[in-house]
Design a protein around this motif. Structure first.
Motif, PDB file in Angstrom:
ATOM      1  N   ASN A 150      45.774  44.621  28.703  1.00  0.00           N
ATOM      2  CA  ASN A 150      46.472  44.231  29.931  1.00  0.00           C
ATOM      3  C   ASN A 150      45.506  43.642  30.967  1.00  0.00           C
ATOM      4  O   ASN A 150      45.847  42.701  31.685  1.00  0.00           O
ATOM      5  CB  ASN A 150      47.195  45.440  30.526  1.00  0.00           C
ATOM      6  N   THR A 151      44.319  44.222  31.035  1.00  0.00           N
ATOM      7  CA  THR A 151      43.310  43.701  31.969  1.00  0.00           C
ATOM      8  C   THR A 151      42.904  42.278  31.601  1.00  0.00           C
ATOM      9  O   THR A 151      42.741  41.412  32.489  1.00  0.00           O
ATOM     10  CB  THR A 151      42.074  44.623  31.976  1.00  0.00           C
ATOM     11  N   ILE A 152      42.755  42.018  30.303  1.00  0.00           N
ATOM     12  CA  ILE A 152      42.380  40.675  29.864  1.00  0.00           C
ATOM     13  C   ILE A 152      43.477  39.663  30.193  1.00  0.00           C
ATOM     14  O   ILE A 152      43.197  38.524  30.591  1.00  0.00           O
ATOM     15  CB  ILE A 152      42.076  40.687  28.346  1.00  0.00           C
ATOM     16  N   VAL A 153      44.746  40.080  30.039  1.00  0.00           N
ATOM     17  CA  VAL A 153      45.856  39.191  30.397  1.00  0.00           C
ATOM     18  C   VAL A 153      45.792  38.826  31.873  1.00  0.00           C
ATOM     19  O   VAL A 153      45.979  37.655  32.266  1.00  0.00           O
ATOM     20  CB  VAL A 153      47.210  39.867  30.067  1.00  0.00           C
ATOM     21  N   GLU A 154      45.504  39.804  32.722  1.00  0.00           N
ATOM     22  CA  GLU A 154      45.393  39.531  34.158  1.00  0.00           C
ATOM     23  C   GLU A 154      44.203  38.609  34.459  1.00  0.00           C
ATOM     24  O   GLU A 154      44.294  37.713  35.311  1.00  0.00           O
ATOM     25  CB  GLU A 154      45.246  40.841  34.925  1.00  0.00           C
ATOM     26  N   LEU A 155      43.086  38.831  33.753  1.00  0.00           N
ATOM     27  CA  LEU A 155      41.906  37.983  33.970  1.00  0.00           C
ATOM     28  C   LEU A 155      42.167  36.546  33.509  1.00  0.00           C
ATOM     29  O   LEU A 155      41.665  35.585  34.121  1.00  0.00           O
ATOM     30  CB  LEU A 155      40.702  38.565  33.242  1.00  0.00           C
ATOM     31  N   LYS A 156      42.948  36.400  32.438  1.00  0.00           N
ATOM     32  CA  LYS A 156      43.272  35.051  31.959  1.00  0.00           C
ATOM     33  C   LYS A 156      44.086  34.295  32.993  1.00  0.00           C
ATOM     34  O   LYS A 156      43.942  33.071  33.151  1.00  0.00           O
ATOM     35  CB  LYS A 156      44.033  35.132  30.636  1.00  0.00           C
ATOM     36  N   ASN A 157      44.948  35.007  33.691  1.00  0.00           N
ATOM     37  CA  ASN A 157      45.738  34.356  34.739  1.00  0.00           C
ATOM     38  C   ASN A 157      44.863  33.912  35.911  1.00  0.00           C
ATOM     39  O   ASN A 157      45.132  32.890  36.552  1.00  0.00           O
ATOM     40  CB  ASN A 157      46.829  35.305  35.236  1.00  0.00           C
TER      41      ASN A 157
END
Length: 370
Positions: A150-157
């Motif tokens: 989930n953290t990586i998804v937020e960082l990708k955004n």
């Protein structure tokens, strides 16, 4: 003719939603089955689901991209929710015993694992995403993997031009070692430290008895004339111990029933009593003597069953509020909460997930279960 079945069960590069659900059920079903199989004295339990998932992935089974995130997050939610149901009701009360020590140990383990991961990141050149996956797999921490994803998804955004590694790969590689490695370390420690499990188990039980006595059951033959013709409730109150009389059989008869508090004791009655061992020994000494009558253990007249407390109409009610004995002729002999056995006092408040051990007739138990 069976092309649809082949399409449904065999792996494809671009699976549909239905094919993905079949893959999930296949992984869970086969994992639960193999998790119950024994290898010597070892069973893998639910961790076998992870291994079947790895095997299915190796042979090309995939998930539909449109539902992948939902299935991952939904599974994590169910996992955390299930843990909460199991230990939530006794979470705060556990701090009065060893809960604080165990929580400090758990937090220290997590922090130490994070510190080791940081050192590996500094000195090995492996990306932090892969190292987080490796750490989560090494300690079989699936929620940790979910949080990292989930953290990586937020960082990708936030950084759409930056590429991130997938921590799932490191997790999948180290998860088997997290299971087999622990088993291997335990076996190796047993050999090197010359640990005898039977001896240690006896020490553990004695230590547990000294801290918190478990509930046991014993059989009693009534022989003291002082209690002949006296109601059972008065006998228990006069002796002053917290015990439950689950069964009673009159001398010379084969029928067994669950007695009421106003049931009068007779000469040579046989009782099945539940409570702490010291209390039972004292009760037997005052009322009669130990019995070897095996008929009282017969299930021909009354049965026992464990009932899970799940209905809102029963949660946060006391046993006296439910009044199962007068309503359904069913007696509660023990209450299990997060692995702990408790005497069923009338004032005991029930929580979601508690287990009641009850005895009574089949029909009475079915009605109480409803």
């Amino acid at each position: 003719m069976f092309e649809w079945l082949k399409t449904l069960l065999f792996p494809t590069e671009d699976p549909s939603v239905i094919q993905s659900l079949v893959t999930i059920m296949l992984a869970i079903g086969t994992g639960v089955f193999f998790g119950r199989l024994k290898m010597g004295k070892i069973t893998f339990g639910v961790s076998a689901v992870m291994f079947t998932g790895l095997i299915l992935g190796h042979f090309g089974y995939r998930m539909n991209e449109e539902i992948f995130d939902f299935i991952r997050d939904f599974g994590l939610i169910l996992f955390v929710y299930g843990i909460g149901l199991q230990v939530g009701p006794s979470f705060f009360s556990s701090f009065r015993n060893e809960g604080l020590k165990f929580n400090i140990l758990a937090v220290s383990t997590v922090l130490f694992g994070g510190f080791i991961t940081f050192l590996l990141f500094k000195f090995t050149g492996v990306s932090i995403e892969n190292l987080v996956g490796i750490m989560s797999g090494a300690v079989t921490n699936t929620p940790g993997l979910g949080a990292a994803k989930n953290t990586i998804v937020e960082l990708k955004n936030q950084f759409p031009d930056k590429t991130f590694d997938d921590p799932t790969i490191g997790y999948a590689i180290t998860y088997p070692l997290g299971v087999f490695g622990i088993i291997g370390v335990i076996i190796l420690s047993k050999v090197l430290l010359k640990i005898h499990p039977d001896v240690e188990m006896r020490k553990f039980r004695m230590n547990k008895i000294n801290r918190e006595e478990p509930l046991v059951h014993k059989k009693l033959r009534v022989t003291n004339p002082q209690y002949f013709g006296i109601p059972l409730g008065e006998v228990i109150n006069s002796i002053g111990h917290e015990i439950v009389v689950s069964r009673l059989k009159h001398s010379g008869e084969v029928s067994v029933f669950s007695p009421k508090l106003d049931t009068e004791l007779q000469d040579r009655d046989v009782l099945m009593i539940v409570g702490k061992e010291a209390d039972l020994e004292d009760f037997i000494k005052k009322v009669g003597r130990p019995s070897t009558d095996s008929f009282i253990e017969s299930d021909s007249d009354i049965n026992k069953k464990n009932i899970f407390v799940t209905k809102p109409s029963a949660v946060h009610k006391t046993l006296s509020d439910l009044d199962l004995y007068n309503a359904y002729d069913v007696k509660v002999t023990r209450v299990f909460r997060a692995g702990k056995e408790m005497i069923p006092r009338p004032s005991l408040e029930l929580f979601y997930g508690d287990i009641l051990r009850v005895i009574g007739t089949d029909q009475g138990i079915k009605e109480a279960e409803k």
